[in-house]
Design an enzyme around this catalytic site. Structure first.
Site, PDB file in Angstrom:
ATOM      1  N   GLY A  12       0.781  -1.234   0.000  1.00 11.62           N
ATOM      2  CA  GLY A  12       0.000   0.000   0.000  1.00 11.62           C
ATOM      3  C   GLY A  12       0.813   1.285   0.000  1.00 11.62           C
ATOM      4  O   GLY A  12       0.274   2.341   0.314  1.00 11.62           O
ATOM      5  N   ASN A  14       1.988   3.089  -2.528  1.00 12.16           N
ATOM      6  CA  ASN A  14       1.421   4.059  -3.476  1.00 12.16           C
ATOM      7  C   ASN A  14       0.051   4.544  -3.014  1.00 12.16           C
ATOM      8  O   ASN A  14      -0.271   5.718  -3.154  1.00 12.16           O
ATOM      9  CB  ASN A  14       1.336   3.463  -4.884  1.00 12.16           C
ATOM     10  CG  ASN A  14       2.636   3.603  -5.640  1.00 12.16           C
ATOM     11  OD1 ASN A  14       3.277   4.645  -5.609  1.00 12.16           O
ATOM     12  ND2 ASN A  14       3.034   2.548  -6.314  1.00 12.16           N
ATOM     13  N   LEU A  83      -2.740  -6.454  -8.738  1.00 12.49           N
ATOM     14  CA  LEU A  83      -2.088  -7.509  -9.501  1.00 12.49           C
ATOM     15  C   LEU A  83      -3.013  -8.391 -10.320  1.00 12.49           C
ATOM     16  O   LEU A  83      -2.568  -9.361 -10.913  1.00 12.49           O
ATOM     17  CB  LEU A  83      -1.250  -8.380  -8.557  1.00 12.49           C
ATOM     18  CG  LEU A  83      -0.174  -7.629  -7.763  1.00 12.49           C
ATOM     19  CD1 LEU A  83       0.593  -8.585  -6.878  1.00 12.49           C
ATOM     20  CD2 LEU A  83       0.757  -6.864  -8.686  1.00 12.49           C
ATOM     21  N   LYS A  84      -4.275  -8.063 -10.376  1.00  7.04           N
ATOM     22  CA  LYS A  84      -5.227  -8.860 -11.160  1.00  7.04           C
ATOM     23  C   LYS A  84      -5.601  -8.123 -12.439  1.00  7.04           C
ATOM     24  O   LYS A  84      -5.640  -6.891 -12.474  1.00  7.04           O
ATOM     25  CB  LYS A  84      -6.503  -9.137 -10.353  1.00  7.04           C
ATOM     26  CG  LYS A  84      -6.293  -9.992  -9.131  1.00  7.04           C
ATOM     27  CD  LYS A  84      -6.061 -11.416  -9.538  1.00  7.04           C
ATOM     28  CE  LYS A  84      -6.010 -12.321  -8.330  1.00  7.04           C
ATOM     29  NZ  LYS A  84      -5.765 -13.691  -8.679  1.00  7.04           N
ATOM     30  N   LEU A  85      -5.913  -8.896 -13.471  1.00  6.01           N
ATOM     31  CA  LEU A  85      -6.415  -8.313 -14.709  1.00  6.01           C
ATOM     32  C   LEU A  85      -7.867  -7.904 -14.492  1.00  6.01           C
ATOM     33  O   LEU A  85      -8.688  -8.701 -14.035  1.00  6.01           O
ATOM     34  CB  LEU A  85      -6.314  -9.336 -15.839  1.00  6.01           C
ATOM     35  CG  LEU A  85      -6.650  -8.834 -17.236  1.00  6.01           C
ATOM     36  CD1 LEU A  85      -5.660  -7.767 -17.685  1.00  6.01           C
ATOM     37  CD2 LEU A  85      -6.639 -10.001 -18.219  1.00  6.01           C
ATOM     38  N   ASN A  99      -3.304   3.157 -14.424  1.00 11.40           N
ATOM     39  CA  ASN A  99      -2.413   2.259 -13.690  1.00 11.40           C
ATOM     40  C   ASN A  99      -1.009   2.851 -13.699  1.00 11.40           C
ATOM     41  O   ASN A  99      -0.669   3.652 -14.572  1.00 11.40           O
ATOM     42  CB  ASN A  99      -2.403   0.881 -14.374  1.00 11.40           C
ATOM     43  CG  ASN A  99      -1.599  -0.159 -13.613  1.00 11.40           C
ATOM     44  OD1 ASN A  99      -1.497  -0.114 -12.395  1.00 11.40           O
ATOM     45  ND2 ASN A  99      -1.035  -1.102 -14.337  1.00 11.40           N
ATOM     46  N   HIS A 101       3.053   1.537 -13.714  1.00 12.70           N
ATOM     47  CA  HIS A 101       3.887   0.364 -13.961  1.00 12.70           C
ATOM     48  C   HIS A 101       5.348   0.741 -13.726  1.00 12.70           C
ATOM     49  O   HIS A 101       5.772   1.815 -14.146  1.00 12.70           O
ATOM     50  CB  HIS A 101       3.695  -0.140 -15.396  1.00 12.70           C
ATOM     51  CG  HIS A 101       4.402  -1.419 -15.651  1.00 12.70           C
ATOM     52  ND1 HIS A 101       3.918  -2.633 -15.198  1.00 12.70           N
ATOM     53  CD2 HIS A 101       5.579  -1.686 -16.261  1.00 12.70           C
ATOM     54  CE1 HIS A 101       4.773  -3.589 -15.541  1.00 12.70           C
ATOM     55  NE2 HIS A 101       5.779  -3.038 -16.189  1.00 12.70           N
ATOM     56  N   ASP A 142      -0.858  -3.913 -19.075  1.00 15.37           N
ATOM     57  CA  ASP A 142       0.146  -2.910 -19.435  1.00 15.37           C
ATOM     58  C   ASP A 142       0.136  -2.484 -20.896  1.00 15.37           C
ATOM     59  O   ASP A 142       1.170  -2.076 -21.436  1.00 15.37           O
ATOM     60  CB  ASP A 142       1.555  -3.409 -19.056  1.00 15.37           C
ATOM     61  CG  ASP A 142       1.640  -3.818 -17.600  1.00 15.37           C
ATOM     62  OD1 ASP A 142       1.023  -3.148 -16.755  1.00 15.37           O
ATOM     63  OD2 ASP A 142       2.314  -4.825 -17.307  1.00 15.37           O
ATOM     64  N   GLU A 171       7.924   7.016  -8.249  1.00 14.46           N
ATOM     65  CA  GLU A 171       6.506   6.813  -7.930  1.00 14.46           C
ATOM     66  C   GLU A 171       6.031   7.834  -6.901  1.00 14.46           C
ATOM     67  O   GLU A 171       4.979   8.450  -7.070  1.00 14.46           O
ATOM     68  CB  GLU A 171       6.278   5.397  -7.406  1.00 14.46           C
ATOM     69  CG  GLU A 171       6.449   4.334  -8.448  1.00 14.46           C
ATOM     70  CD  GLU A 171       6.399   2.920  -7.894  1.00 14.46           C
ATOM     71  OE1 GLU A 171       6.349   1.990  -8.712  1.00 14.46           O
ATOM     72  OE2 GLU A 171       6.406   2.729  -6.658  1.00 14.46           O
TER      73      GLU A 171
END
Length: 187
Positions: A12, A14, A83-85, A99, A101, A142, A171
Protein backbone atom coordinates in the site's frame (compact mmCIF):
# COMPACT_ATOMS: atom_id res chain seq x y z
CA UNK A 1 -14.47 17.75 -5.28
CA UNK A 2 -13.54 14.68 -7.35
CA UNK A 3 -13.69 11.16 -5.93
CA UNK A 4 -11.03 8.50 -6.39
CA UNK A 5 -11.16 4.74 -5.92
CA UNK A 6 -7.78 3.00 -5.57
CA UNK A 7 -7.24 -0.69 -6.36
CA UNK A 8 -4.28 -2.29 -4.54
CA UNK A 9 -3.06 -5.80 -3.70
CA UNK A 10 0.06 -5.23 -1.64
CA UNK A 11 1.74 -3.19 1.06
CA UNK A 12 0.00 0.00 0.00
CA UNK A 13 2.89 2.46 -0.34
CA UNK A 14 1.42 4.06 -3.48
CA UNK A 15 -2.05 4.04 -1.90
CA UNK A 16 -0.70 5.80 1.18
CA UNK A 17 1.16 8.33 -0.98
CA UNK A 18 -1.97 9.10 -3.00
CA UNK A 19 -4.10 9.52 0.14
CA UNK A 20 -1.46 11.79 1.68
CA UNK A 21 -1.21 13.94 -1.45
CA UNK A 22 -4.96 14.47 -1.75
CA UNK A 23 -5.46 15.06 1.97
CA UNK A 24 -3.72 18.40 1.33
CA UNK A 25 -5.62 19.14 -1.88
CA UNK A 26 -8.99 20.63 -2.66
CA UNK A 27 -9.32 18.77 -5.95
CA UNK A 28 -10.06 15.19 -4.82
CA UNK A 29 -10.48 12.68 -2.02
CA UNK A 30 -9.73 8.98 -1.94
CA UNK A 31 -13.11 7.50 -1.02
CA UNK A 32 -12.67 3.79 -1.68
CA UNK A 33 -9.99 1.10 -1.60
CA UNK A 34 -10.61 -2.06 -3.61
CA UNK A 35 -8.44 -5.12 -3.08
CA UNK A 36 -8.34 -8.79 -3.94
CA UNK A 37 -6.30 -9.45 -0.77
CA UNK A 38 -8.05 -8.74 2.53
CA UNK A 39 -4.74 -9.23 4.40
CA UNK A 40 -2.69 -6.71 2.44
CA UNK A 41 -1.15 -3.61 3.94
CA UNK A 42 -3.31 -1.30 1.83
CA UNK A 43 -6.47 -2.67 3.49
CA UNK A 44 -5.03 -2.05 6.96
CA UNK A 45 -4.03 1.49 5.98
CA UNK A 46 -7.48 2.25 4.55
CA UNK A 47 -9.27 0.91 7.61
CA UNK A 48 -7.01 2.98 9.85
CA UNK A 49 -7.83 6.10 7.83
CA UNK A 50 -11.58 5.43 7.77
CA UNK A 51 -11.63 4.84 4.01
CA UNK A 52 -14.24 2.38 2.77
CA UNK A 53 -12.81 -1.00 1.71
CA UNK A 54 -14.29 -3.45 -0.81
CA UNK A 55 -12.78 -6.92 -1.16
CA UNK A 56 -13.08 -8.66 -4.53
CA UNK A 57 -13.41 -12.39 -3.85
CA UNK A 58 -14.99 -13.63 -7.09
CA UNK A 59 -15.60 -12.39 -10.62
CA UNK A 60 -19.27 -11.80 -9.75
CA UNK A 61 -18.17 -9.21 -7.16
CA UNK A 62 -17.41 -6.82 -10.03
CA UNK A 63 -21.17 -6.30 -10.54
CA UNK A 64 -21.56 -5.28 -6.88
CA UNK A 65 -18.47 -3.07 -7.17
CA UNK A 66 -19.86 -1.43 -10.31
CA UNK A 67 -22.97 -0.38 -8.35
CA UNK A 68 -20.87 0.82 -5.40
CA UNK A 69 -18.67 2.96 -7.68
CA UNK A 70 -21.75 4.45 -9.33
CA UNK A 71 -23.44 5.26 -6.01
CA UNK A 72 -20.22 6.76 -4.63
CA UNK A 73 -19.90 9.00 -7.71
CA UNK A 74 -16.31 7.89 -8.30
CA UNK A 75 -14.63 10.00 -10.99
CA UNK A 76 -11.39 8.07 -11.41
CA UNK A 77 -10.12 4.57 -10.64
CA UNK A 78 -6.41 4.28 -9.91
CA UNK A 79 -4.63 0.93 -9.96
CA UNK A 80 -1.69 1.17 -7.57
CA UNK A 81 -0.08 -2.22 -7.24
CA UNK A 82 -3.21 -4.12 -8.17
CA UNK A 83 -2.09 -7.51 -9.50
CA UNK A 84 -5.23 -8.86 -11.16
CA UNK A 85 -6.41 -8.31 -14.71
CA UNK A 86 -9.53 -6.16 -14.62
CA UNK A 87 -12.36 -7.61 -16.75
CA UNK A 88 -13.10 -5.76 -20.00
CA UNK A 89 -16.82 -5.45 -19.15
CA UNK A 90 -15.96 -3.70 -15.87
CA UNK A 91 -13.52 -1.35 -17.62
CA UNK A 92 -16.17 -0.37 -20.18
CA UNK A 93 -18.79 0.39 -17.50
CA UNK A 94 -16.44 2.29 -15.17
CA UNK A 95 -15.12 5.81 -14.94
CA UNK A 96 -11.67 6.45 -16.39
CA UNK A 97 -9.12 3.96 -15.07
CA UNK A 98 -5.33 4.36 -14.89
CA UNK A 99 -2.41 2.26 -13.69
CA UNK A 100 1.22 2.76 -12.73
CA UNK A 101 3.89 0.36 -13.96
CA UNK A 102 7.51 0.18 -12.71
CA UNK A 103 9.19 0.31 -16.13
CA UNK A 104 9.21 2.38 -19.26
CA UNK A 105 6.51 0.54 -21.18
CA UNK A 106 6.29 -1.20 -23.54
CA UNK A 107 9.50 -2.70 -22.12
CA UNK A 108 9.06 -5.13 -19.23
CA UNK A 109 5.27 -5.18 -19.26
CA UNK A 110 2.72 -7.97 -19.31
CA UNK A 111 1.53 -10.80 -17.12
CA UNK A 112 3.84 -11.56 -14.17
CA UNK A 113 5.81 -8.36 -14.81
CA UNK A 114 5.30 -6.38 -11.63
CA UNK A 115 7.40 -5.18 -8.72
CA UNK A 116 10.66 -7.00 -8.17
CA UNK A 117 10.07 -9.22 -11.23
CA UNK A 118 10.45 -6.10 -13.38
CA UNK A 119 13.52 -4.84 -11.50
CA UNK A 120 15.24 -8.23 -11.75
CA UNK A 121 14.64 -8.32 -15.51
CA UNK A 122 15.88 -4.75 -15.96
CA UNK A 123 19.01 -5.58 -13.92
CA UNK A 124 19.64 -8.85 -15.77
CA UNK A 125 19.52 -7.00 -19.10
CA UNK A 126 22.07 -4.40 -17.92
CA UNK A 127 19.78 -1.48 -18.67
CA UNK A 128 21.17 2.01 -18.03
CA UNK A 129 17.74 3.61 -17.56
CA UNK A 130 14.34 2.60 -16.26
CA UNK A 131 11.39 4.46 -14.85
CA UNK A 132 7.67 4.49 -14.37
CA UNK A 133 4.76 4.61 -16.78
CA UNK A 134 1.30 5.93 -16.01
CA UNK A 135 -1.18 4.51 -18.51
CA UNK A 136 -4.85 3.95 -19.13
CA UNK A 137 -6.20 0.50 -18.30
CA UNK A 138 -7.55 -1.76 -21.01
CA UNK A 139 -8.33 -5.48 -21.17
CA UNK A 140 -4.63 -6.43 -21.46
CA UNK A 141 -1.83 -6.13 -18.91
CA UNK A 142 0.15 -2.91 -19.44
CA UNK A 143 -1.08 -2.15 -22.96
CA UNK A 144 -3.29 0.89 -22.39
CA UNK A 145 -2.51 4.33 -23.79
CA UNK A 146 0.58 5.82 -22.16
CA UNK A 147 -0.18 9.09 -20.37
CA UNK A 148 3.21 9.90 -18.81
CA UNK A 149 6.64 8.37 -18.29
CA UNK A 150 9.44 9.37 -15.92
CA UNK A 151 12.95 8.04 -16.28
CA UNK A 152 15.92 7.52 -13.97
CA UNK A 153 19.55 6.59 -14.57
CA UNK A 154 20.42 3.20 -13.06
CA UNK A 155 23.86 2.73 -14.65
CA UNK A 156 25.45 2.73 -11.19
CA UNK A 157 22.95 0.32 -9.58
CA UNK A 158 24.45 -2.96 -8.34
CA UNK A 159 21.24 -4.87 -7.61
CA UNK A 160 17.53 -5.08 -8.40
CA UNK A 161 16.90 -3.68 -4.91
CA UNK A 162 18.80 -0.50 -5.78
CA UNK A 163 16.72 -0.19 -8.95
CA UNK A 164 13.56 -0.65 -6.89
CA UNK A 165 14.62 2.23 -4.63
CA UNK A 166 15.14 4.57 -7.60
CA UNK A 167 11.81 3.58 -9.15
CA UNK A 168 10.01 4.01 -5.82
CA UNK A 169 11.37 7.57 -5.63
CA UNK A 170 9.84 8.29 -9.03
CA UNK A 171 6.51 6.81 -7.93
CA UNK A 172 6.44 8.94 -4.79
CA UNK A 173 7.37 12.10 -6.66
CA UNK A 174 5.23 11.78 -9.77
CA UNK A 175 2.26 9.42 -9.44
CA UNK A 176 0.01 11.66 -7.29
CA UNK A 177 0.90 14.66 -9.46
CA UNK A 178 -0.10 12.72 -12.59
CA UNK A 179 -3.41 11.81 -10.98
CA UNK A 180 -4.02 15.45 -10.10
CA UNK A 181 -3.17 16.61 -13.64
CA UNK A 182 -5.56 14.03 -15.03
CA UNK A 183 -8.35 15.21 -12.73
CA UNK A 184 -7.66 18.80 -13.83
CA UNK A 185 -7.84 17.69 -17.49
CA UNK A 186 -4.19 18.63 -17.97
CA UNK A 187 -3.00 15.16 -18.94
Amino acid sequence: MKRIAVFASGAGSNFENIVSHFSESNIADVDLLVSNNMNCGAVSLAEGLGIQVFILNTASDYKVLEELISKANIDLIVLAGYLKLVPAEFIRSSPRMINIHPSLLPAYGGKSMYGMNVHKAVFANNENHTGITVHEVNEHFDEGKILAQYETDISDCNSPEEIETRVRQLEISYFPKCIEKLLRDEL
